[in-house]
Scaffold this active site. Structure first.
Site, PDB file in Angstrom:
ATOM      1  N   LYS A  68      48.440  43.091  40.666  1.00  0.00           N
ATOM      2  CA  LYS A  68      47.803  41.858  40.206  1.00  0.00           C
ATOM      3  C   LYS A  68      46.289  42.070  40.142  1.00  0.00           C
ATOM      4  O   LYS A  68      45.777  43.067  40.652  1.00  0.00           O
ATOM      5  CB  LYS A  68      48.167  40.693  41.142  1.00  0.00           C
ATOM      6  CG  LYS A  68      47.740  40.897  42.587  1.00  0.00           C
ATOM      7  CD  LYS A  68      48.419  39.896  43.507  1.00  0.00           C
ATOM      8  CE  LYS A  68      47.995  40.146  44.943  1.00  0.00           C
ATOM      9  NZ  LYS A  68      48.803  39.394  45.903  1.00  0.00           N
TER      10      LYS A  68
ATOM     11  N   ARG B  56      52.144  28.289  52.574  1.00  0.00           N
ATOM     12  CA  ARG B  56      51.390  28.350  51.317  1.00  0.00           C
ATOM     13  C   ARG B  56      52.367  28.198  50.155  1.00  0.00           C
ATOM     14  O   ARG B  56      52.255  27.272  49.372  1.00  0.00           O
ATOM     15  CB  ARG B  56      50.620  29.677  51.224  1.00  0.00           C
ATOM     16  CG  ARG B  56      49.659  29.752  50.060  1.00  0.00           C
ATOM     17  CD  ARG B  56      48.914  31.069  49.999  1.00  0.00           C
ATOM     18  NE  ARG B  56      49.821  32.204  49.813  1.00  0.00           N
ATOM     19  CZ  ARG B  56      49.416  33.467  49.645  1.00  0.00           C
ATOM     20  NH1 ARG B  56      48.123  33.747  49.668  1.00  0.00           N
ATOM     21  NH2 ARG B  56      50.286  34.442  49.475  1.00  0.00           N
TER      22      ARG B  56
ATOM     23  N   TYR C 268      13.406  39.776  46.432  1.00  0.00           N
ATOM     24  CA  TYR C 268      13.374  38.306  46.545  1.00  0.00           C
ATOM     25  C   TYR C 268      13.339  37.873  48.004  1.00  0.00           C
ATOM     26  O   TYR C 268      14.087  38.406  48.833  1.00  0.00           O
ATOM     27  CB  TYR C 268      14.627  37.708  45.905  1.00  0.00           C
ATOM     28  CG  TYR C 268      14.664  37.790  44.398  1.00  0.00           C
ATOM     29  CD1 TYR C 268      13.662  37.198  43.618  1.00  0.00           C
ATOM     30  CD2 TYR C 268      15.712  38.423  43.759  1.00  0.00           C
ATOM     31  CE1 TYR C 268      13.712  37.268  42.237  1.00  0.00           C
ATOM     32  CE2 TYR C 268      15.772  38.489  42.372  1.00  0.00           C
ATOM     33  CZ  TYR C 268      14.763  37.907  41.615  1.00  0.00           C
ATOM     34  OH  TYR C 268      14.826  37.977  40.251  1.00  0.00           O
TER      35      TYR C 268
ATOM     36  N   MET D 275      20.707  40.279  40.826  1.00  0.00           N
ATOM     37  CA  MET D 275      21.818  40.214  39.880  1.00  0.00           C
ATOM     38  C   MET D 275      22.188  41.602  39.351  1.00  0.00           C
ATOM     39  O   MET D 275      23.375  41.937  39.220  1.00  0.00           O
ATOM     40  CB  MET D 275      21.457  39.287  38.712  1.00  0.00           C
ATOM     41  CG  MET D 275      22.644  38.988  37.815  1.00  0.00           C
ATOM     42  SD  MET D 275      22.189  38.093  36.337  1.00  0.00           S
ATOM     43  CE  MET D 275      21.682  36.513  37.008  1.00  0.00           C
TER      44      MET D 275
HETATM   45  C1  LIG Z   1      49.143  40.479  46.887  1.00  0.00           C
HETATM   46  C2  LIG Z   1      50.465  40.389  47.546  1.00  0.00           C
HETATM   47  C3  LIG Z   1      50.999  41.487  48.231  1.00  0.00           C
HETATM   48  C4  LIG Z   1      50.257  42.801  48.430  1.00  0.00           C
HETATM   49  O1  LIG Z   1      49.379  42.693  49.516  1.00  0.00           O
HETATM   50  P1  LIG Z   1      48.615  43.948  50.119  1.00  0.00           P
HETATM   51  O2  LIG Z   1      48.043  43.418  51.379  1.00  0.00           O
HETATM   52  O3  LIG Z   1      47.534  44.333  49.149  1.00  0.00           O
HETATM   53  O4  LIG Z   1      49.608  45.028  50.320  1.00  0.00           O
HETATM   54  C5  LIG Z   1      52.279  41.355  48.760  1.00  0.00           C
HETATM   55  N1  LIG Z   1      52.976  40.201  48.639  1.00  0.00           N
HETATM   56  C6  LIG Z   1      52.479  39.126  48.014  1.00  0.00           C
HETATM   57  C7  LIG Z   1      53.286  37.884  47.927  1.00  0.00           C
HETATM   58  C8  LIG Z   1      51.204  39.174  47.463  1.00  0.00           C
HETATM   59  O5  LIG Z   1      50.717  38.085  46.845  1.00  0.00           O
END
Ligand SMILES: *Cc1c(COP(=O)(O)O)cnc(C)c1O
Length: 365
Positions: free
Chosen positions: A36, A134, A261, A309
């Site tokens: 992802k 969640r 800055y 930036m």
């Molecule tokens: C992103 C995600 C993972 C992977 O998590 P990592 O800690 O990067 O291994 C596994 N399960 C779900 C549901 C996720 O959203």
């Protein structure tokens, strides 16, 4: 063609070596490679090209990401699981057309699936809430969901999954969530299951038995980063991304001169300061304060002054050899991204996925 040489170098051999290392850890278990957020910022097409031979399926956040994966990675048709599932019938139709797998985490999603008329049935991952609160249905609803899934023509198979809230630590909730999931496994033999993310795989409190019916959902480990901020374990892992930027200016400062800055850093002695072509618009966190490490000429140079930036400033007083055009590594092979994340009061996942589109990805074997 880019004139600016700021870049994220992606070591493709490291990706496959990390995936093979994960495979060794899980024995006969199945590996869902989590890609992802554009492959954790590494570029989903290239990541999937490299990882396809090493994983059983891929996982993305939502349907648009799954479609982007298919568009970018055309050399294999490994299944793609949509971790948040679908929010409409049109979305389910796209999933069916593309042979995506979908998570069902709510009654709303189950009803959509029952109402849809899909071209072919889908593999469904039923997400159960064992304590994270969640996504997922409560334990008491599992039985009735399974009955309905079994009756539904749109379902080709079911995997039971849950997600851990504290996999990278030793919280008591781990014990509870694991117990709940073990119970689900005992009550539903004949299904496939999935509980582990990267941290759970390395956490002895959570690891347990991983057999041929278990899917490990590994993200961060594939990219060569240790998910634990505290335990050192896997020396075999190799960071796949090295974020680099060139020195574009060098200034000699007198004692008492300030940098950047807000004048947040003041030279305590005559100092040599390099300006580096990377800033918060590239995903280098503005929270990185004085002392955040960078690597130049095989030495460590600390960030001094505020991150702007497009630029940062680093102290190269002890490196007379450093000059304009030299590469600075912000994180990667030499600088552990966990350390930078720590300096920015955040986590490695955030930094990798936050590397912005302005930074070209350069793939190296
Ligand atoms: C992103 C995600 C993972 C992977 O998590 P990592 O800690 O990067 O291994 C596994 N399960 C779900 C549901 C996720 O959203």
């Amino acid at each position: 063609m880019n004139f600016r040489t700021t870049r994220a170098e992606i070591d493709v051999d490291a990706l496959s070596a990390n995936a093979n290392w994960v495979r060794q850890q899980i024995g006969t278990g199945k590996l869902l490679g989590i890609v992802k957020a554009d492959g954790y910022g590494h570029g989903v097409g290239a990541v999937c090209d490299v990882l396809a031979p090493c994983v059983d399926a891929f996982g993305v956040g939502f349907t648009d990401e799954a479609v982007a994966l298919r568009d970018a990675h055309t050399s294999s048709d490994k299944p793609v699981l949509i971790l948040e599932g679908c929010q409409s019938i049109a979305e389910l139709e796209v999933a069916a057309e593309n042979n995506f797998w979908v998570v069902i985490h709510s009654l709303y999603q189950l009803e959509l699936l029952e109402q849809a008329k899909l071209a072919r049935p889908l593999c469904v991952w039923l997400k159960i809430d064992t304590g994270m609160h969640r996504l997922g249905l409560e334990l008491a609803a599992v039985e009735s969901f399974l009955v309905r899934l079994q009756k539904c023509n749109n379902v080709a198979g079911t995997v039971l999954m849950s997600h851990l809230a504290n996999a990278d630590s030793g919280m008591p909730l781990n014990h509870y969530q694991r117990q709940q999931f073990e119970q689900i496994k005992r009550q539903h033999s004949g299904f496939q299951f999935s509980l582990h993310n990267s941290a759970a795989l390395l956490n002895p409190q959570l690891r347990g038995e991983i057999g041929e019916n278990d899917w490990v959902r590994a993200g961060l480990l594939l990219y060569g980063v240790n998910p634990s901020a505290v335990t050192e374990v896997q020396s075999e892992l190799k960071p796949a991304m090295s974020l680099k930027a060139p020195i574009i200016a060098i200034h000699e400062l007198k004692k008492g001169d300030s940098v950047g800055y807000g004048s947040s850093w003041i030279a305590e002695k005559p100092s040599r300061i390099a300006t580096v072509a990377i800033g918060y618009a590239d995903g280098y966190p503005r929270q990185c304060g004085n002392g955040t490490p960078t690597a130049v000429c095989n030495k460590i140079a600390p960030v001094v002054g505020r991150v702007s930036m497009d630029m940062i400033t680093i102290d190269i007083t002890d490196m007379p050899e450093a000059c304009v055009g030299d590469d600075v590594e912000l994180w990667g092979a030499r600088i552990d991204v966990r350390e930078v994340a720590n300096c920015a009061d955040t986590i490695s996942w955030h930094l990798l996925t936050g590397t912005s589109v302005r930074v070209p990805r350069v793939y190296r074997a």
